[in-house]
Design a protein around this motif. Sequence first.
Motif, PDB file in Angstrom:
ATOM      1  N   ALA A 107       0.833  -1.198   0.000  1.00 52.83           N
ATOM      2  CA  ALA A 107       0.000   0.000   0.000  1.00 52.83           C
ATOM      3  C   ALA A 107       0.873   1.255   0.000  1.00 52.83           C
ATOM      4  O   ALA A 107       0.593   2.229  -0.712  1.00 52.83           O
ATOM      5  N   LYS A 108       1.954   1.250   0.786  1.00 51.18           N
ATOM      6  CA  LYS A 108       2.839   2.410   0.821  1.00 51.18           C
ATOM      7  C   LYS A 108       3.537   2.612  -0.523  1.00 51.18           C
ATOM      8  O   LYS A 108       3.732   3.747  -0.976  1.00 51.18           O
ATOM      9  N   GLU A 109       3.926   1.521  -1.153  1.00 51.89           N
ATOM     10  CA  GLU A 109       4.534   1.632  -2.482  1.00 51.89           C
ATOM     11  C   GLU A 109       3.556   2.255  -3.482  1.00 51.89           C
ATOM     12  O   GLU A 109       3.920   3.123  -4.277  1.00 51.89           O
ATOM     13  N   ALA A 110       2.300   1.793  -3.437  1.00 48.29           N
ATOM     14  CA  ALA A 110       1.295   2.325  -4.359  1.00 48.29           C
ATOM     15  C   ALA A 110       1.031   3.800  -4.094  1.00 48.29           C
ATOM     16  O   ALA A 110       0.868   4.592  -5.031  1.00 48.29           O
ATOM     17  N   VAL A 111       0.989   4.193  -2.826  1.00 50.06           N
ATOM     18  CA  VAL A 111       0.806   5.606  -2.478  1.00 50.06           C
ATOM     19  C   VAL A 111       1.950   6.440  -3.043  1.00 50.06           C
ATOM     20  O   VAL A 111       1.728   7.489  -3.668  1.00 50.06           O
ATOM     21  N   PHE A 112       3.183   5.978  -2.847  1.00 48.19           N
ATOM     22  CA  PHE A 112       4.333   6.714  -3.364  1.00 48.19           C
ATOM     23  C   PHE A 112       4.252   6.878  -4.874  1.00 48.19           C
ATOM     24  O   PHE A 112       4.503   7.972  -5.413  1.00 48.19           O
ATOM     25  N   LYS A 113       3.894   5.821  -5.576  1.00 44.50           N
ATOM     26  CA  LYS A 113       3.857   5.881  -7.037  1.00 44.50           C
ATOM     27  C   LYS A 113       2.787   6.835  -7.552  1.00 44.50           C
ATOM     28  O   LYS A 113       2.934   7.421  -8.627  1.00 44.50           O
ATOM     29  N   ALA A 114       1.700   6.988  -6.798  1.00 53.05           N
ATOM     30  CA  ALA A 114       0.640   7.914  -7.204  1.00 53.05           C
ATOM     31  C   ALA A 114       0.994   9.359  -6.870  1.00 53.05           C
ATOM     32  O   ALA A 114       0.671  10.277  -7.629  1.00 53.05           O
ATOM     33  N   VAL A 115       1.650   9.576  -5.722  1.00 53.62           N
ATOM     34  CA  VAL A 115       1.878  10.927  -5.216  1.00 53.62           C
ATOM     35  C   VAL A 115       3.165  11.547  -5.741  1.00 53.62           C
ATOM     36  O   VAL A 115       3.206  12.736  -6.095  1.00 53.62           O
ATOM     37  N   ASN A 116       4.252  10.781  -5.820  1.00 52.72           N
ATOM     38  CA  ASN A 116       5.546  11.348  -6.199  1.00 52.72           C
ATOM     39  C   ASN A 116       5.556  12.049  -7.554  1.00 52.72           C
ATOM     40  O   ASN A 116       6.144  13.124  -7.682  1.00 52.72           O
ATOM     41  N   PRO A 117       4.896  11.509  -8.598  1.00 49.63           N
ATOM     42  CA  PRO A 117       4.900  12.234  -9.869  1.00 49.63           C
ATOM     43  C   PRO A 117       4.195  13.588  -9.794  1.00 49.63           C
ATOM     44  O   PRO A 117       4.481  14.475 -10.603  1.00 49.63           O
ATOM     45  N   ILE A 118       3.297  13.771  -8.842  1.00 53.72           N
ATOM     46  CA  ILE A 118       2.579  15.037  -8.695  1.00 53.72           C
ATOM     47  C   ILE A 118       3.401  16.039  -7.899  1.00 53.72           C
ATOM     48  O   ILE A 118       3.548  17.206  -8.282  1.00 53.72           O
TER      49      ILE A 118
ATOM     50  N   LEU B 271       8.525  14.887  -4.380  1.00 49.83           N
ATOM     51  CA  LEU B 271       9.314  14.861  -3.152  1.00 49.83           C
ATOM     52  C   LEU B 271       9.463  13.434  -2.641  1.00 49.83           C
ATOM     53  O   LEU B 271       8.595  12.592  -2.853  1.00 49.83           O
ATOM     54  N   MET B 272      10.555  13.205  -1.931  1.00 46.66           N
ATOM     55  CA  MET B 272      10.796  11.918  -1.295  1.00 46.66           C
ATOM     56  C   MET B 272       9.731  11.651  -0.236  1.00 46.66           C
ATOM     57  O   MET B 272       9.249  12.568   0.424  1.00 46.66           O
ATOM     58  N   ILE B 273       9.343  10.396  -0.092  1.00 45.74           N
ATOM     59  CA  ILE B 273       8.418   9.981   0.965  1.00 45.74           C
ATOM     60  C   ILE B 273       9.027   8.761   1.640  1.00 45.74           C
ATOM     61  O   ILE B 273       9.160   7.707   1.021  1.00 45.74           O
ATOM     62  N   GLY B 274       9.390   8.889   2.891  1.00 49.06           N
ATOM     63  CA  GLY B 274       9.952   7.769   3.627  1.00 49.06           C
ATOM     64  C   GLY B 274       8.872   6.817   4.109  1.00 49.06           C
ATOM     65  O   GLY B 274       7.695   7.187   4.235  1.00 49.06           O
ATOM     66  N   PHE B 275       9.265   5.578   4.403  1.00 46.80           N
ATOM     67  CA  PHE B 275       8.295   4.585   4.865  1.00 46.80           C
ATOM     68  C   PHE B 275       7.539   5.057   6.106  1.00 46.80           C
ATOM     69  O   PHE B 275       6.328   4.864   6.223  1.00 46.80           O
ATOM     70  N   LYS B 276       8.264   5.673   7.051  1.00 49.39           N
ATOM     71  CA  LYS B 276       7.647   6.074   8.309  1.00 49.39           C
ATOM     72  C   LYS B 276       6.918   7.417   8.198  1.00 49.39           C
ATOM     73  O   LYS B 276       6.363   7.898   9.178  1.00 49.39           O
ATOM     74  N   GLU B 277       6.920   8.031   7.000  1.00 46.46           N
ATOM     75  CA  GLU B 277       6.175   9.279   6.788  1.00 46.46           C
ATOM     76  C   GLU B 277       4.744   9.024   6.339  1.00 46.46           C
ATOM     77  O   GLU B 277       3.946   9.949   6.258  1.00 46.46           O
ATOM     78  N   VAL B 278       4.442   7.785   6.014  1.00 49.66           N
ATOM     79  CA  VAL B 278       3.102   7.395   5.562  1.00 49.66           C
ATOM     80  C   VAL B 278       2.512   6.430   6.572  1.00 49.66           C
ATOM     81  O   VAL B 278       3.170   5.468   6.972  1.00 49.66           O
ATOM     82  N   GLU B 279       1.285   6.667   6.952  1.00 48.95           N
ATOM     83  CA  GLU B 279       0.586   5.726   7.819  1.00 48.95           C
ATOM     84  C   GLU B 279      -0.658   5.248   7.097  1.00 48.95           C
ATOM     85  O   GLU B 279      -1.522   6.049   6.736  1.00 48.95           O
ATOM     86  N   ILE B 280      -0.721   3.945   6.835  1.00 50.58           N
ATOM     87  CA  ILE B 280      -1.859   3.363   6.128  1.00 50.58           C
ATOM     88  C   ILE B 280      -3.016   3.161   7.103  1.00 50.58           C
ATOM     89  O   ILE B 280      -2.837   2.614   8.194  1.00 50.58           O
ATOM     90  N   VAL B 281      -4.175   3.617   6.699  1.00 52.71           N
ATOM     91  CA  VAL B 281      -5.387   3.490   7.514  1.00 52.71           C
ATOM     92  C   VAL B 281      -6.301   2.484   6.824  1.00 52.71           C
ATOM     93  O   VAL B 281      -6.892   2.773   5.773  1.00 52.71           O
TER      94      VAL B 281
ATOM     95  N   ASN C 107       7.045  17.268   5.021  1.00 49.39           N
ATOM     96  CA  ASN C 107       6.755  18.020   3.797  1.00 49.39           C
ATOM     97  C   ASN C 107       5.250  18.088   3.554  1.00 49.39           C
ATOM     98  O   ASN C 107       4.651  17.118   3.082  1.00 49.39           O
ATOM     99  N   PRO C 108       4.609  19.210   3.851  1.00 51.13           N
ATOM    100  CA  PRO C 108       3.148  19.289   3.768  1.00 51.13           C
ATOM    101  C   PRO C 108       2.586  19.021   2.379  1.00 51.13           C
ATOM    102  O   PRO C 108       1.435  18.605   2.245  1.00 51.13           O
ATOM    103  N   GLU C 109       3.402  19.241   1.329  1.00 58.19           N
ATOM    104  CA  GLU C 109       2.896  18.987  -0.028  1.00 58.19           C
ATOM    105  C   GLU C 109       2.485  17.522  -0.205  1.00 58.19           C
ATOM    106  O   GLU C 109       1.555  17.211  -0.954  1.00 58.19           O
ATOM    107  N   ASN C 110       3.173  16.621   0.491  1.00 60.18           N
ATOM    108  CA  ASN C 110       2.857  15.196   0.359  1.00 60.18           C
ATOM    109  C   ASN C 110       1.514  14.826   0.983  1.00 60.18           C
ATOM    110  O   ASN C 110       1.021  13.716   0.765  1.00 60.18           O
ATOM    111  N   ALA C 111       0.925  15.737   1.745  1.00 58.37           N
ATOM    112  CA  ALA C 111      -0.353  15.450   2.403  1.00 58.37           C
ATOM    113  C   ALA C 111      -1.501  15.296   1.412  1.00 58.37           C
ATOM    114  O   ALA C 111      -2.598  14.894   1.805  1.00 58.37           O
TER     115      ALA C 111
END
Length: 297
Positions: A229-240, A243-253, A269-273
């Motif tokens: 799930a974290k990998e999929a989130v990164f792939k959707a968000v990073n192209p937009i 910015l880098m997104i670390g594993f511990k910067e994302v919490e899957i709900v 990094n608030p842009e990743n929100a």
Amino acid sequence: LDASASGADSFQQTREGILPSLARGSAPSAASKKRLSAPGKAECLPSEGPFTAQAPTPDYPCVASRSGCTSLQDLAQQITGLNAVGDCTLLSSAGCRVAVGRVQDHTHALSSAEREQVEGAVASRRAEYSTGRFLAKQALGRLGIDTSAILAEGRRPIWPAGVVGSITHSRHYALAAVCPRSRFAGVGIDIERTNRVTDRIAPKTMTDHELAATAAGWPPYSRTANFGAKEAVFKAVNPIVGLMIGFKEVEIVWRPEEAGFGARYIGPNPENAIMEQGEGTVFTLADHIGALFWLEP
């Protein structure tokens, strides 16, 4: 802060440091080998007939989520329902296309520029890369887009104008998802062997809250699913955002009642929100579990 290309590279380096490529799991089971050897021509064939999930694959009903029963929830159901995977099977729903296939050598189908990107790579890497590109081109073709090359910035594919997409692979399967940009701002897909994330690795990729939440028993193969799930989130968000997104910067709900998940950003990094506006769902394929995550415009 990393630029988009170097951010993707950094994420990949972190990922491989935690989950080395050589630790992708043992050889597939006899049942998996039977699926992997399913006949198929080197073309994308539309799937036909009803989708029947194979035991013990769980049923993921398309139920009401925050935005209703979405197209990517339906695509996840279709992947879960595949009885066998050949060279290429095409799935579609509400404007999006997903191509699913076995990893094999499609180097002959690469453009000269694409071949340069894997020049000198080991055979397994060339097979993974070329299968992903082959499937992505087939999926794009069903959107009416003919392209001879899908190059990359770092490890991130560069998609044609008007398209968002994502590619994923294990040693045995590859998938490519493409959607019109008019309908989705971003899409990410990931697939992992179900035993990929061990008890030793899990604390390196999960927050304390995630470790506690996944102990409840859903989704299946919960720690690997959480990683995917974290990998999929990164792939959707990073192209937009770029910015880098670390594993511990994302919490899957996890949202069992919706057969899906959301993402909470807890990094600097608030842009990743923007990930908090997205939705995700999971699927299974033989002895793998995967995740889809998407952002609407």
